[in-house]
Design a protein around this motif. Structure first.
Motif, PDB file in Angstrom:
ATOM      1  N   GLN A   1      30.350 -10.688  -2.491  1.00 46.87           N
ATOM      2  CA  GLN A   1      31.670 -10.961  -1.913  1.00 46.87           C
ATOM      3  C   GLN A   1      32.589  -9.763  -2.171  1.00 46.87           C
ATOM      4  O   GLN A   1      32.539  -9.159  -3.241  1.00 46.87           O
ATOM      5  CB  GLN A   1      32.281 -12.212  -2.553  1.00 46.87           C
ATOM      6  CG  GLN A   1      31.466 -13.471  -2.380  1.00 46.87           C
ATOM      7  CD  GLN A   1      32.071 -14.640  -3.133  1.00 46.87           C
ATOM      8  OE1 GLN A   1      33.290 -14.765  -3.258  1.00 46.87           O
ATOM      9  NE2 GLN A   1      31.219 -15.506  -3.663  1.00 46.87           N
TER      10      GLN A   1
ATOM     11  N   ALA B   1      30.629 -16.033  -8.760  1.00 46.69           N
ATOM     12  CA  ALA B   1      30.200 -15.378  -7.528  1.00 46.69           C
ATOM     13  C   ALA B   1      28.796 -14.807  -7.630  1.00 46.69           C
ATOM     14  O   ALA B   1      28.012 -14.897  -6.683  1.00 46.69           O
ATOM     15  CB  ALA B   1      31.178 -14.266  -7.156  1.00 46.69           C
ATOM     16  N   GLU B   2      28.472 -14.196  -8.775  1.00 49.05           N
ATOM     17  CA  GLU B   2      27.200 -13.485  -8.915  1.00 49.05           C
ATOM     18  C   GLU B   2      26.284 -14.062  -9.982  1.00 49.05           C
ATOM     19  O   GLU B   2      25.237 -13.491 -10.270  1.00 49.05           O
ATOM     20  CB  GLU B   2      27.474 -12.009  -9.234  1.00 49.05           C
ATOM     21  CG  GLU B   2      28.021 -11.218  -8.068  1.00 49.05           C
ATOM     22  CD  GLU B   2      27.003 -11.074  -6.934  1.00 49.05           C
ATOM     23  OE1 GLU B   2      25.845 -10.742  -7.209  1.00 49.05           O
ATOM     24  OE2 GLU B   2      27.378 -11.319  -5.770  1.00 49.05           O
TER      25      GLU B   2
END
Length: 322
Positions: A49, A125-126
């Protein structure tokens, strides 16, 4: 040997099924957060992202003092690790890199992996990664290759240290990342030491910048972490970094009420503080020819305050110069 994508995903899934694994391993605990709290799949091919440019500018504006303090440290760190195939990232508390350093020849590779300003590296996110997991746990760590949650990130080695501002707040982190396949334990240890030392230098520079008009005292008796105190002209504590707050139990309320630095220090350090202040007062009195009012103006304090300090130090007014 590096695990294949299928083997890595199977290993993650097996760990998630072992309900006791999180208690035994910090990596397993982070994998569990990645899967159960954030709903991530280790085999996902979803690209990283990226923050919109306007939001990235806003984030940089919020972190401007830290970025200013960090710039020379990042430049020196690049001179140390740049040839080893690493890039340097300074992030905010959301895991978004706001500053980056790296060799131009490596830029294309690092940008492809998302090791670039504006890419979101939070744990949400990761998954498990150096930046996101450092911020989630508030401690320095290294996530080496297949310790990452996402299979697509298992080529990376990331050594990361948290960054705290002058008020002791966790505001981001400093990361050294490599996508080289020959990163061994020795190099991991060197990267961890380098990023930790650089993070401490950045925090110290930001603290001194925030209290530019104050006296800065390193309280060595508080331990090796670099406990810094900012003192006003009356030697009251007006600022304390995270190490000092932890070592002395300093709160914002205590500072607001007026906290004498001497009450926190060992007898030896308190004596050194008194000697330093005595020297400042003596020099001001000498420069003013013994005129207390003039000396007070030089020091930026009231005449009554100077008289009080002189009495405590046993300093009498000097005879005016003839």
């Amino acid at each position: 040997m590096q695990a294949t994508p299928v083997h890595h995903a199977a290993r993650v899934q097996a760990m998630l099924r072992d309900h006791s694994a999180a208690a035994r391993s910090s990596i397993a605990a982070s994998w569990l957060r990645s899967a159960r709290d954030h709903g991530l799949d280790p085999e996902s091919s979803r690209p990283p992202q990226w923050l919109e440019e306007a939001r990235l500018r806003e984030a940089r504006d919020r972190m401007a003092p830290m970025l200013r303090a960090a710039a020379p440290v990042l430049d020196r760190l690049l001179e140390t690790v740049g040839e080893s195939g690493c890039c340097i990232l300074l992030t905010d508390a959301e895991g978004v890199p706001l500053e980056r350093r790296g060799r131009a020849g490596d830029d294309a590779s690092f940008r492809r992996w998302g090791l670039w300003t504006g890419c979101v590296w939070s744990e949400g996110a990761e998954g498990t990664n150096g930046i996101g997991t450092c911020l989630a746990e508030g401690r320095a760590l290294t996530i080496h290759r297949d310790q990452h949650f996402y299979t697509r990130n298992t080529v990376l080695t990331c050594s990361t240290a948290p960054l705290h501002d002058h008020a002791g707040r966790l505001v981001g982190c400093l990361d050294l990342s490599s996508c080289r396949g020959d990163v061994d334990r020795g190099m991991v240890a060197l990267l961890g030491a380098a990023v930790g030392e650089a993070a401490r230098r950045i925090e110290t520079a930001e603290f001194r910048q925030a209290y530019a008009g104050a006296r800065i005292l390193l309280a060595s008796e508080a331990g090796p972490e670099g406990a810094l105190l900012a003192l006003d002209r009356d030697d009251l504590v007006i600022g304390a970094n995270r190490a000092a707050r932890r070592a002395f139990g300093i709160s914002a309320e205590a500072m607001a009420a007026g906290l004498p630095a001497a009450s926190l220090l060992s007898p030896g350090e308190a004596e050194q503080l008194d000697q330093a202040e005595r020297g400042v007062l003596s020099r001001a009195l000498a420069r003013s020819g013994g005129n207390v009012s003039a000396a007070a103006r030089l020091l930026g304090i009231s005449r009554a305050t100077l008289h009080r300090k002189m009495a405590r130090m046993g300093l009498g007014p000097r005879a005016p110069r003839g």
